[in-house]
Design an enzyme around this catalytic site. Structure first.
Site, mmCIF file in Angstrom:
data_model
loop_
_atom_site.group_PDB
_atom_site.id
_atom_site.type_symbol
_atom_site.label_atom_id
_atom_site.label_comp_id
_atom_site.label_asym_id
_atom_site.label_seq_id
_atom_site.Cartn_x
_atom_site.Cartn_y
_atom_site.Cartn_z
ATOM 1 N N HIS A 74 0.823 -1.215 0.000
ATOM 2 C CA HIS A 74 0.000 0.000 0.000
ATOM 3 C C HIS A 74 0.851 1.257 0.000
ATOM 4 O O HIS A 74 1.951 1.290 0.559
ATOM 5 C CB HIS A 74 -1.026 -0.009 1.138
ATOM 6 C CG HIS A 74 -0.454 -0.090 2.524
ATOM 7 N ND1 HIS A 74 -0.115 1.033 3.239
ATOM 8 C CD2 HIS A 74 -0.170 -1.143 3.328
ATOM 9 C CE1 HIS A 74 0.338 0.664 4.427
ATOM 10 N NE2 HIS A 74 0.336 -0.651 4.511
ATOM 11 N N ASP A 125 -0.195 4.283 1.127
ATOM 12 C CA ASP A 125 -0.500 5.249 2.188
ATOM 13 C C ASP A 125 0.247 4.915 3.474
ATOM 14 O O ASP A 125 0.697 3.784 3.687
ATOM 15 C CB ASP A 125 -2.010 5.307 2.455
ATOM 16 C CG ASP A 125 -2.590 3.972 2.926
ATOM 17 O OD1 ASP A 125 -2.246 2.927 2.338
ATOM 18 O OD2 ASP A 125 -3.363 3.969 3.906
ATOM 19 N N ASP A 141 6.279 0.193 6.868
ATOM 20 C CA ASP A 141 4.828 0.034 6.643
ATOM 21 C C ASP A 141 4.323 1.107 5.709
ATOM 22 O O ASP A 141 3.833 2.119 6.141
ATOM 23 C CB ASP A 141 4.127 0.086 8.013
ATOM 24 C CG ASP A 141 2.647 -0.243 7.926
ATOM 25 O OD1 ASP A 141 2.204 -0.650 6.846
ATOM 26 O OD2 ASP A 141 1.948 -0.066 8.929
ATOM 27 N N GLU A 151 -4.952 1.470 2.942
ATOM 28 C CA GLU A 151 -4.901 0.280 3.787
ATOM 29 C C GLU A 151 -5.005 0.661 5.260
ATOM 30 O O GLU A 151 -5.561 -0.069 6.070
ATOM 31 C CB GLU A 151 -3.598 -0.489 3.526
ATOM 32 C CG GLU A 151 -3.569 -1.916 4.066
ATOM 33 C CD GLU A 151 -3.100 -2.030 5.508
ATOM 34 O OE1 GLU A 151 -3.282 -3.095 6.109
ATOM 35 O OE2 GLU A 151 -2.564 -1.045 6.054
ATOM 36 N N GLU A 152 -4.455 1.838 5.596
ATOM 37 C CA GLU A 152 -4.419 2.242 7.007
ATOM 38 C C GLU A 152 -5.772 2.761 7.496
ATOM 39 O O GLU A 152 -5.954 2.968 8.686
ATOM 40 C CB GLU A 152 -3.339 3.309 7.229
ATOM 41 C CG GLU A 152 -1.925 2.856 6.880
ATOM 42 C CD GLU A 152 -1.395 1.786 7.826
ATOM 43 O OE1 GLU A 152 -2.102 1.406 8.767
ATOM 44 O OE2 GLU A 152 -0.257 1.312 7.604
ATOM 45 N N ASP A 175 1.445 -10.412 0.923
ATOM 46 C CA ASP A 175 1.181 -9.078 1.439
ATOM 47 C C ASP A 175 2.077 -8.842 2.643
ATOM 48 O O ASP A 175 2.682 -9.775 3.183
ATOM 49 C CB ASP A 175 -0.300 -8.943 1.817
ATOM 50 C CG ASP A 175 -0.732 -7.487 2.001
ATOM 51 O OD1 ASP A 175 0.050 -6.566 1.676
ATOM 52 O OD2 ASP A 175 -1.863 -7.266 2.467
ATOM 53 N N HIS A 235 3.707 2.725 12.635
ATOM 54 C CA HIS A 235 2.679 3.535 13.317
ATOM 55 C C HIS A 235 3.224 4.361 14.477
ATOM 56 O O HIS A 235 2.468 5.052 15.144
ATOM 57 C CB HIS A 235 1.510 2.686 13.856
ATOM 58 C CG HIS A 235 0.731 2.012 12.774
ATOM 59 N ND1 HIS A 235 -0.606 1.712 12.884
ATOM 60 C CD2 HIS A 235 1.098 1.581 11.543
ATOM 61 C CE1 HIS A 235 -1.023 1.114 11.773
ATOM 62 N NE2 HIS A 235 0.007 1.023 10.948
#
Ligand SMILES: *[C@@H]1O[C@H](CO)[C@@H](O)[C@H](O)[C@H]1NC(C)=O
Ligand SMILES: *[C@@H]1O[C@H](CO)[C@@H](O)[C@H](O)[C@H]1NC(C)=O
Length: 571
Positions: free
Chosen positions: A168, A170, A203, A237-238, A266, A541
């Site tokens: 992803h 984002d 991520d 995705e987030e 993934d 995160h």
């Protein structure tokens, strides 16, 4: 030390029942009881039967799988070792980190909310950075910012199902007030000679660059795939995944149909890790389910000088206490991929790092022996506790606005992660039964899930579910694609520390990824990050997200080998 399965059955509890039944109902029952006995003894004392070096069918490891196309493999292996390539690919990652493609919870639709426009920059960046890739693939857009790159194989997708690699674009936002806590600014993509720092480094921009780089290397090597290779990059995705994840899945579904994909890779919160003092490559073959439960209590308000015995806040508190006092029970069943991880640990971990007392406890729990307390089970499981049970966490509570007024409503939100054996319906039933009792006690109207919370009723308790997701289907460990992935891992990746072997094992992801939209496309969904997660502390995160350069630069060798190995099994 280990008891054999034959000795292991607990006779004290079985024989009285066994004898009574045999006398009363006859030989047929004896036979059934014997069958049951045999079945149960396969799980009782389960982990105790293994030990380091045990000759066992359990946790069988596949041999290293090396692509038959040695020329291409060598080209890629040598390229990823060259200093020039390494410099370039690190620069490519730094560059994409510098585009702050944050996704926010409250984003409006694509095309209306201009905060999505940053994803045009990501697309341009990829096109500028990977001209060769974009000359060789078909690019499709799903809802503007979902990017699907199809590298057509020479065999039709109906003969050789495509391989799908997901990532992803984002990232989770960095809050203004936290920027100062970063050692290097989150969107500089700073490389200090060892580590690449920045939001998205792990991520998931590291993964994204690794898989598109893989395609670039394979194309430049002159390789032409038989099996179609698809890369798909989501943009949300987030958050919900509704804006890109779902449209991408719909697009692929129209192209390839149910079960039309060979395997999906993934990002994973799992990769190469150390547990029980051994190196494991953990393949996320399932994900826990998800449910947010809202509980609203409405009661009659009034002046604080004339209060009822229990007002909305009091009743809600009683519910909160009841929920916490009745947690979901931990359970060990063979349905859970973690069961097989424990087996691998039992076979390969040293006795000192997986003590016999823990093995005994877990074996008994797996045999559904009720004499094992939840406390004993939790102790034996340690930090894996929630891989074996549904978690519940009260995240929000609201009620009351004024000290001298009786509140009319009070509400809470509970976040649950569902164990693989359970379902949304079962979790809802548990909550309904707890809350209904309290509701009745206070003479309130009870509205369970899937009923309307009638505003005209003044004294009521309503339950409602938000954002529900069933536990993911479990990808089978006996699939050809699982063996290919395992063999590729064995061939390319290295164990940590002094270990002589990297043990490949199925594992459970406690978090959810965009793969939730892809269940119908294939049974073979693998969440796995081909890096050492001990060194690359998972700082997704949070502040100071980073990835170690020496591992990042080797990722394309892993993905390329996977593609080559998957191509080798096409007739
Ligand atoms: C539950 O309470 C919250 C907060 O008071 C409110 O925003 C929400 O609309 C209520 N939901 C229902 C279904 O009544
Ligand atoms: C249950 O466990 C207790 C101690 O944990 C033990 O004393 C007792 O014998 C056990 N009972 C059975 C039926 O195994």
């Amino acid at each position: 030390m280990a008891e054999t399965p034959n000795q292991s059955r607990d006779k004290s509890s079985a024989s009285p029942w066994f004898m009574r039944s045999a006398l009363a109902i006859g030989l047929a029952v004896v036979f059934i009881a014997l069958l049951n006995n045999a079945r149960q003894s396969s799980t009782s004392h389960w982990l105790e039967s293994y030990g380091p070096g045990t000759e066992s069918e359990t946790c069988q490891q596949v041999p290293k799988l090396s692509p038959t196309n040695k020329r291409v493999e060598t080209y890629i292996r040598e390229t990823v070792q060259s200093a020039e390539y390494q410099r370039e690919v690190i620069k490519k990652l730094s560059g994409i980190i510098q585009i702050p493609s944050e996704s926010y919870d409250e984003l409006g639709p694509i095309g209306e909310d201009d905060r999505w426009d940053i994803f045009f920059q990501i697309e341009s960046y990829l096109k500028d950075t990977y001209p060769t890739v974009f000359q060789n693939v078909k690019l499709d857009h799903a809802n503007t910012h979902g990017l699907i790159l199809t590298w057509q194989g020479s065999v039709s997708p109906s003969q050789a199902k495509p391989i799908l690699l997901l990532a992803h674009q984002d990232v989770v936002p960095v809050l203004m007030e936290n920027v100062k806590d970063w050692t290097h600014p989150p969107y500089d993509g700073h490389y200090d000679g060892e580590i690449i720092w920045g939001r998205g480094a792990t991520d998931d921009k590291g993964y994204l660059i690794s898989i598109i780089e893989t395609l670039d290397l394979l194309i430049k090597s002159g390789f032409t795939p038989k099996r179609t290779v698809i890369l798909a990059f989501g943009c949300d995705e987030e958050i919900s995944g509704e804006n890109c994840g779902r449209p991408i899945s719909n697009f692929l579904h129209e192209q390839y149909g149910n079960d039309g994909i060979y395997l999906i890779m993934d990002e994973g919160s799992t990769g190469i890790q150390r547990e029980f003092d051994r190196s494991f490559a953990m393949i996320g073959v399932a994900e826990k389910g998800y449910l947010d439960v809202g509980i609203n209590v409405s009661s009659t308000g009034g002046h604080a000088s004339n209060p009822p015995d229990h007002n909305a806040i009091g009743i809600l508190s009683e519910i909160v206490v009841a929920i916490e006092n009745n947690p979901f029970l931990g359970k060990i069943t063979s349905k859970n991929p973690m069961f097989h991880f424990l087996e691998c640990a039992a076979v390969y971990a040293a006795g000192s790092s997986f003590p016999m007392s823990d093995r005994r406890t877990l074996s008994k729990a797996a045999a559904q022996d009720n004499n094992i307390s939840q406390k004993q089970l939790d102790q034996a499981l340690g930090n894996m506790k929630y891989h074996f049970r549904t978690s519940q966490s009260m995240g929000k509570i609201n009620g009351g606005v004024k000290i001298n007024a009786i509140p009319e409503t009070a509400s809470t939100m509970v976040n649950l992660r569902l164990a693989v054996e359970t379902s949304i319906a079962q979790v809802e039933a548990h909550y309904e039964s707890l809350v209904k009792t309290i509701s009745r006690k206070h003479g309130m109207v009870f509205k369970g899930f899937h009923s309307t919370c009638d505003p005209s009723v003044s004294r009521k308790i309503c339950l409602f579910g938000v954002d529900a997701l069933e536990p993911a289907p479990i990808s089978p460990a006996d699939a050809e694609s699982y063996h290919i992935l395992s063999g590729t891992i064995k061939n390319v990746l290295k164990p940590l520390g002094q270990d002589d072997e990297l043990i490949v094992t199925p594992y459970l992801m406690p978090a959810n990824t965009d793969t939730k939209f892809f269940w119908a496309l294939t049974k073979n969904i693998y969440r796995f990050t081909p890096v050492n997660l001990v060194e690359n502390l998972n700082r997704a995160h949070t502040t100071n997200e980073f990835i170690r350069a020496d591992e990042f630069v080797r990722e394309p060798l892993f993905f390329a080998s996977l593609i080559l190995n998957s191509d080798d099994v096409v007739d």
